[in-house]
Enzyme design. Sequence first.
Site, PDB file in Angstrom:
ATOM      1  N   ASP A 136      48.655  45.861  82.032  1.00 28.23           N
ATOM      2  CA  ASP A 136      47.605  45.916  83.071  1.00 28.23           C
ATOM      3  C   ASP A 136      47.458  47.328  83.649  1.00 28.23           C
ATOM      4  O   ASP A 136      46.645  47.544  84.550  1.00 28.23           O
ATOM      5  CB  ASP A 136      47.861  44.876  84.179  1.00 28.23           C
ATOM      6  CG  ASP A 136      49.124  45.135  84.976  1.00 28.23           C
ATOM      7  OD1 ASP A 136      50.192  45.387  84.370  1.00 28.23           O
ATOM      8  OD2 ASP A 136      49.071  45.090  86.221  1.00 28.23           O
ATOM      9  N   HIS A 137      48.215  48.301  83.091  1.00 28.40           N
ATOM     10  CA  HIS A 137      48.085  49.697  83.509  1.00 28.40           C
ATOM     11  C   HIS A 137      47.650  50.626  82.374  1.00 28.40           C
ATOM     12  O   HIS A 137      47.211  51.738  82.620  1.00 28.40           O
ATOM     13  CB  HIS A 137      49.403  50.199  84.129  1.00 28.40           C
ATOM     14  CG  HIS A 137      49.787  49.406  85.345  1.00 28.40           C
ATOM     15  ND1 HIS A 137      49.742  49.917  86.617  1.00 28.40           N
ATOM     16  CD2 HIS A 137      50.172  48.106  85.477  1.00 28.40           C
ATOM     17  CE1 HIS A 137      50.098  48.973  87.485  1.00 28.40           C
ATOM     18  NE2 HIS A 137      50.363  47.868  86.814  1.00 28.40           N
ATOM     19  N   HIS A 141      53.230  48.843  81.448  1.00 27.41           N
ATOM     20  CA  HIS A 141      52.682  47.478  81.443  1.00 27.41           C
ATOM     21  C   HIS A 141      51.199  47.458  81.058  1.00 27.41           C
ATOM     22  O   HIS A 141      50.435  48.355  81.403  1.00 27.41           O
ATOM     23  CB  HIS A 141      52.878  46.821  82.813  1.00 27.41           C
ATOM     24  CG  HIS A 141      54.288  46.377  83.044  1.00 27.41           C
ATOM     25  ND1 HIS A 141      54.798  46.143  84.300  1.00 27.41           N
ATOM     26  CD2 HIS A 141      55.301  46.121  82.165  1.00 27.41           C
ATOM     27  CE1 HIS A 141      56.071  45.766  84.187  1.00 27.41           C
ATOM     28  NE2 HIS A 141      56.393  45.747  82.915  1.00 27.41           N
ATOM     29  N   HIS A 151      60.987  48.862  88.794  1.00 27.32           N
ATOM     30  CA  HIS A 151      60.019  47.901  88.249  1.00 27.32           C
ATOM     31  C   HIS A 151      60.087  47.965  86.726  1.00 27.32           C
ATOM     32  O   HIS A 151      60.229  46.945  86.051  1.00 27.32           O
ATOM     33  CB  HIS A 151      58.626  48.243  88.769  1.00 27.32           C
ATOM     34  CG  HIS A 151      57.529  47.374  88.230  1.00 27.32           C
ATOM     35  ND1 HIS A 151      57.416  46.034  88.532  1.00 27.32           N
ATOM     36  CD2 HIS A 151      56.488  47.661  87.404  1.00 27.32           C
ATOM     37  CE1 HIS A 151      56.350  45.539  87.914  1.00 27.32           C
ATOM     38  NE2 HIS A 151      55.771  46.505  87.215  1.00 27.32           N
ATOM     39  N   ASP A 202      53.331  50.296  90.364  1.00 31.24           N
ATOM     40  CA  ASP A 202      53.900  49.025  90.840  1.00 31.24           C
ATOM     41  C   ASP A 202      55.268  49.226  91.484  1.00 31.24           C
ATOM     42  O   ASP A 202      56.113  48.334  91.452  1.00 31.24           O
ATOM     43  CB  ASP A 202      54.033  48.028  89.680  1.00 31.24           C
ATOM     44  CG  ASP A 202      52.694  47.486  89.205  1.00 31.24           C
ATOM     45  OD1 ASP A 202      51.658  47.776  89.834  1.00 31.24           O
ATOM     46  OD2 ASP A 202      52.690  46.757  88.187  1.00 31.24           O
ATOM     47  N   HIS A 252      53.410  53.566  84.332  1.00 29.68           N
ATOM     48  CA  HIS A 252      54.379  52.792  83.539  1.00 29.68           C
ATOM     49  C   HIS A 252      53.652  52.020  82.456  1.00 29.68           C
ATOM     50  O   HIS A 252      52.431  51.983  82.419  1.00 29.68           O
ATOM     51  CB  HIS A 252      55.237  51.898  84.431  1.00 29.68           C
ATOM     52  CG  HIS A 252      54.518  50.747  85.087  1.00 29.68           C
ATOM     53  ND1 HIS A 252      53.528  50.926  86.029  1.00 29.68           N
ATOM     54  CD2 HIS A 252      54.634  49.401  84.924  1.00 29.68           C
ATOM     55  CE1 HIS A 252      53.086  49.740  86.435  1.00 29.68           C
ATOM     56  NE2 HIS A 252      53.732  48.799  85.775  1.00 29.68           N
ATOM     57  N   HIS A 296      48.013  47.253  93.044  1.00 27.68           N
ATOM     58  CA  HIS A 296      47.620  45.839  93.199  1.00 27.68           C
ATOM     59  C   HIS A 296      47.266  45.519  94.652  1.00 27.68           C
ATOM     60  O   HIS A 296      47.856  46.085  95.578  1.00 27.68           O
ATOM     61  CB  HIS A 296      48.759  44.899  92.768  1.00 27.68           C
ATOM     62  CG  HIS A 296      49.019  44.875  91.298  1.00 27.68           C
ATOM     63  ND1 HIS A 296      48.353  44.035  90.433  1.00 27.68           N
ATOM     64  CD2 HIS A 296      49.870  45.603  90.541  1.00 27.68           C
ATOM     65  CE1 HIS A 296      48.790  44.239  89.198  1.00 27.68           C
ATOM     66  NE2 HIS A 296      49.717  45.189  89.233  1.00 27.68           N
TER      67      HIS A 296
HETATM   68 FE    FE Z   1      50.820  45.939  87.464  1.00 22.19          FE
HETATM   69 ZN    ZN Z   2      53.758  46.634  86.263  1.00 20.75          ZN
END
Ligand code: FE
Ligand code: ZN
Length: 272
Positions: A68-69, A66, A123, A146, A64, A184
């Site tokens: 942080d990915h 985001h 998410h 996530d 996805h 995570h």
């Molecule tokens: Fe994340």
């Molecule tokens: Zn995420």
Amino acid sequence: MINVLEQSALKGLELRAVCAFKDNYIWIAHNDTHALIVDPGQADPVLHYLQKHALELHAILITHHHADHVGGIEAIKQVYPNATVYGPARENIPHCDHTLEDGDDIEFPVLQLQFQVLDVPGHTAGHIAFFSTGPDGAQPFLFCGDTLFSIGCGRLFEGTPEQMLASLDKIAALPADTLICCAHEYTLSNILWALEVEPTNTQLQQYHQQVVAQRAQDQPTLPSRLGLELDANPFLRTREPNIIAAARQYADADLTQDSDVFAALRQWKNNH
Ligand code: FE
Ligand code: ZN
């Protein structure tokens, strides 16, 4: 960086989680020559691992959009321009070469691996997951981003409770021995909440002891196994009488639909 797996069932495939940021994991699957990585939010930890082990990066899988990915894709592509980026069709992913949707199959002959793509919105609206039966079908594993965490699930940033519950149901239908590779390390805080939801769950209690010991030694708690999640993760247990009763009490409402129970649990976790 970690290695907690029984490698025998993976038949020469190594499945590793590289730590990034505070609590992200970037998964790497490799056979000592070729590698693929999942959700590189950061470039440096991945580049370090690939170079240290002299691996050729073949593919980058994205679940996805985001930051942080996806934040590390650009810098990684500069070092490995031939690595192919695979991402969800319904999201904007930087440097995406191949877009994927539900039911798509992708094959990596150099790794003797094949993945089936699952749409798992909730998410984010276009979130996907990557399921593999493993080398020779010997050990299934799932890169779920996530969507599912050990004893938890992702927050609903872009989807509805109905969508997320349907996504989790899809994951719940996979083989029980599937290794769950989450993005995570949230396991311990999830367990502390789940023990309030279902204090009598003995598997959850045992898992709590195990996870406390692992975290005390700074070890990862992942991958989890789907069978354990089905037995102990409240978000996969929304039809269990214990869980329904706890959610009703928390919400002080009837919660007639499964998705109402799920939504109450999600609210409870958000406020925990
Ligand atoms: Fe994340
Ligand atoms: Zn995420």
